[in-house]
Structures are given as structure tokens and as C-alpha cells.
Scaffold this active site. Structure first.
Site, PDB file in Angstrom:
ATOM      1  N   ARG A 235      65.949  12.051 132.320  1.00  0.00           N
ATOM      2  CA  ARG A 235      66.609  13.334 132.008  1.00  0.00           C
ATOM      3  C   ARG A 235      65.643  14.474 131.700  1.00  0.00           C
ATOM      4  NH1 ARG A 235      70.646  11.894 134.983  1.00  0.00           N
ATOM      5  NH2 ARG A 235      72.232  10.608 133.978  1.00  0.00           N
TER       6      ARG A 235
ATOM      7  N   ASP B  59      73.615  11.872 127.803  1.00  0.00           N
ATOM      8  CA  ASP B  59      72.891  12.633 128.817  1.00  0.00           C
ATOM      9  C   ASP B  59      73.064  14.148 128.671  1.00  0.00           C
ATOM     10  OD1 ASP B  59      71.665  10.483 130.048  1.00  0.00           O
ATOM     11  OD2 ASP B  59      73.440  10.018 131.224  1.00  0.00           O
TER      12      ASP B  59
ATOM     13  N   SER C 105      80.866   2.713 135.643  1.00  0.00           N
ATOM     14  CA  SER C 105      80.036   3.919 135.725  1.00  0.00           C
ATOM     15  C   SER C 105      78.577   3.470 135.798  1.00  0.00           C
ATOM     16  CB  SER C 105      80.283   4.797 134.497  1.00  0.00           C
ATOM     17  OG  SER C 105      79.257   5.758 134.398  1.00  0.00           O
TER      18      SER C 105
HETATM   19  N1  ARG Z   1      73.488   4.331 127.794  1.00  0.00           N
HETATM   20  C1  ARG Z   1      72.363   4.696 128.614  1.00  0.00           C
HETATM   21  C2  ARG Z   1      71.727   5.937 128.062  1.00  0.00           C
HETATM   22  O1  ARG Z   1      72.319   6.643 127.311  1.00  0.00           O
HETATM   23  C3  ARG Z   1      72.739   4.833 130.063  1.00  0.00           C
HETATM   24  C4  ARG Z   1      73.578   6.009 130.403  1.00  0.00           C
HETATM   25  C5  ARG Z   1      73.968   5.987 131.820  1.00  0.00           C
HETATM   26  N2  ARG Z   1      74.596   7.191 132.214  1.00  0.00           N
HETATM   27  C6  ARG Z   1      75.686   7.245 132.962  1.00  0.00           C
HETATM   28  N3  ARG Z   1      76.108   8.432 133.266  1.00  0.00           N
HETATM   29  N4  ARG Z   1      76.302   6.179 133.394  1.00  0.00           N
HETATM   30  O2  ARG Z   1      70.602   6.217 128.378  1.00  0.00           O
END
Ligand code: ARG
Length: 342
Positions: free
Chosen positions: A93, A122, A173
Site C-alpha cells: 500500500r 487498506d 475477497s
Molecule cells: N488483512 C490483511 C491486511 O490488512 C489483508 C487485506 C487484504 N485486502 C483485501 N482487500 N482483501 O493487510
């Protein structure tokens, strides 16, 4: 028309975002696809992006920079969130935030956008990264302002006369890049349910792994992996080959209930064969090359480092300070580690 740079995956959500940002918000949208290892082919990206109304689609392959400047420093730091998650998504990110900001400057854009919802980590990582690098850029997050279901999105695009063929809806997801894959939601929301086999993609289940073990050798120079089987490889090849090898042997799976930074718990499946093999080897090499006190201090630092990555504070003074310490500890962390995959 004011210009906006959108972080574009090519999926339904961010494609809908292109149309929404241009039709409802009056932006000229430049779609920026940042490939850190989750690739869609360039033709599909361009076709979809332009059909949805983007003025252009930019595609960047950043896998090598991602490994060199984000994943490998995190490896040297021993950064693993809650002792389980090697931070693949979290590490990508800030790089994406940086490229959004740089592209905005190059294109004279006034705003940037990302497709994150209001429930995850995110959005925070994007927002903090972007605001740190350029506090004057406006940030728009379409999925946070109005959350549409899959059907509503398809319907919205159809009403605008945009016909795109979508892949069938998956049960989970997924986010992936070359450092790891994450899988969440669907039946996984019940922590009592065993993950169905189709949730895993990079790793074999134990009953499908080879019966004969395989020995491998990984070489580090000052805490950074440089060779596999005594052959110098660039980061993308090295990690790619370790993902293959580890995945074949069922290495790097995790089933984890994790604490998100906005305060909710979430069940996540992770697959990160290369990251897990590299962390294990790196720790083994440190056990030979660091003193007892260095090792203890490093352990505190690792945890702090993992949290700061998870929380989106990559571009911070605190990170600079921790990184300086970590780099100093790595001056003798050079040598080879042998592993037996089984
Ligand atoms: N839980 C993990 C994180 O916060 C993975 C997130 C994955 N993102 C998604 N949009 N599926 O880094």
C-alpha cells in the site's frame, strides 16, 4: 475538467469507480494499475478502463521495487504481524500511495482515489501514505461514500451503456502480490468452519505434497537474500522460485484471526511460501550472527516494525529510526542457510 488518478485493479469495483468519478463527480480519470504481483493482462485493463470512461490507463510493473524497497527491508526487520502475517498487502500500500502521488504530480492532477471500503485497513494505509507525501491532494474513496453490491455495480454500468464481461463472482475477497496472498470473507467469517480446499491457491495441502523431501540453500548478504541454490537471482526470480518450491511442499499457509487497526477482528487465510521460507532462514542466520542482547532487542523492534507497517506508518520518522537500527544489526548477517522442505 480537474484530473484525478485512480488506483485501478481492473476489477468490477474500481471499474465502476472510473465511471462514477467521471459521471457523478466530473473528474477526468486516469486509471493507474500498479502490478506488485497481482497481474491482469494489459489489454483487459486498457479495454475495461477506457470503456468505463478513463482518459487513459497506465500500467506499472513494480514487483522488483516492491521486493527491494519494501518486502526485503521488512524481512531484515523480522516484521511479521501478530506472529503470523508477513504483511504482503500492508507492504504494497505505501508503494501504491507513493506512485499515486507521483503520477498526480506528473499529470497535474488535483485528486487521487482508491477503491477501499470503510471497514478495512487498506483505506487507512492509502490515506496516511498519500497525506504524508502530499497533504494538498484531495482523496476520494468511492466505495466508502456509497457501497454498492456486485449486482448494483453491474446494473449501474449497464445503465451508463457500458458492457463488460466479468469473471464469475468468487466466494472470497482476495488480495495478492508477489509477497503473499490473502483470502477473507464468505464462509470464513465463521471461525469454527474449516477453510474449504478451494480457498487455497498457492500451496498444496499436505496430502498432495511430494513424499520425497527437497533440500535448498538460500544466501543472504547483510540480511538481504541474494542467491538460491548458490545462484545469484534478481528479487523477482528468487521470490518467484521460492513461492513455487514452498507452495509445492505446502509451506506458508496460515489461518489467522487478526486484529484490524480500526478495531475489529477478521479471519484471514494467508499463503506466503517465499516469505515464510525467507523469514525462517533469516532468523536462523541471525541466531549465528547476532549476540544474545542484539537478538532480544531485535525481537522488540520486529514487533514494533510489524505494527507500524500494518498501521500504514511506512513514511514516518519512527520508521526511519527503526530502519536505521535494523540496518546496523544486519552488517554481519551474511551467509547461507540450508533448509529441508518436507
Ligand atoms: N488483512 C490483511 C491486511 O490488512 C489483508 C487485506 C487484504 N485486502 C483485501 N482487500 N482483501 O493487510
Amino acid at each position: 475538467m480537474p484530473k484525478l488518478i485512480l488506483a485501478y485493479s481492473g476489477g468490477l469495483d474500481t471499474t465502476t469507480a472510473i465511471t462514477w468519478l467521471s459521471e457523478e463527480r466530473g473528474y477526468e480519470v486516469i486509471a493507474l494499475n500498479i502490478n506488485a504481483g497481482m497481474s491482469r493482462d494489459q489489454d483487459t485493463l486498457e479495454e475495461r478502463g477506457i470503456a468505463a470512461g478513463a482518459s487513459k490507463v497506465l500500467v506499472m510493473d513494480v514487483r522488483e521495487d516492491f521486493l527491494r524497497y519494501f518486502a526485503f527491508p521488512a524481512l531484515a526487520a523480522g516484521a511479521i504481524y501478530q506472529s503470523t502475517y508477513p504483511l504482503a498487502t500492508a507492504l504494497a500500500r505505501p508503494l501504491m500511495a507513493k506512485l499515486l502521488v507521483e503520477t498526480a504530480h506528473n499529470e497535474n492532477a488535483v485528486a487521487v482515489a482508491h477503491g477501499c471500503t470503510g471497514k478495512g485497513n487498506d483505506q487507512v494505509r492509502f490515506d496516511i501514505g498519500i497525506q504524508t507525501l502530499d497533504p494538498d491532494l484531495k482523496i476520494v474513496a468511492p466505495a466508502r461514500e456509497q457501497s454498492l453490491s456486485r449486482e448494483e455495480e453491474i446494473d449501474y454500468l449497464q445503465k451508463k451503456g457500458i458492457a463488460i464481461e466479468w469473471e464469475p463472482k468468487g466466494s472470497f475477497s482476495i488480495d495478492e502480490n508477489i509477497w503473499g496472498r490473502s483470502c477473507e470473507a464468505g464462509v470464513l467469517e465463521d471461525p469454527w468452519i474449516e477453510p474449504p480446499e478451494e480457498a487455497w491457491e498457492w500451496t498444496n495441502s499436505v496430502d498432495k505434497t511430494p513424499t520425497k523431501p527437497k533440500e535448498i540453500e538460500i544466501t543472504f548478504e547483510r540480511g538481504i537474500p541474494t542467491k538460491l541454490q548458490r545462484k545469484t537471482l534478481d528479487p523477482v526470480d528468487l521470490v518467484g522460485q521460492l513461492n513455487e518450491l514452498g507452495g509445492t511442499y505446502g509451506i506458508g499457509r496460515a489461518d489467522h484471526v487478526e486484529d484490524r487497526l480500526i478495531g475489529i477482528k477478521s479471519r484471514e487465510l494467508y499463503e506466503a511460501p517465499a516469505a515464510v521460507l525467507l523469514h525462517i532462514s533469516h532468523r536462523a542466520l541471525e541466531s549465528l550472527t547476532l549476540s544474545r542482547r542484539q537478538l532480544r532487542m531485535k525481537q522488540y523492534v520486529s514487533e514494533e516494525y510489524a505494527d507500524l507497517i500494518y498501521d500504514g506508518h511506512w513514511f514516518s520518522r519512527h520508521h526511519q529510526d527503526l530502519a536505521t537500527y535494523v540496518i546496523s544489526t544486519q552488517r554481519n548477517v551474511s551467509g547461507s542457510v540450508r533448509l529441508k522442505l518436507h
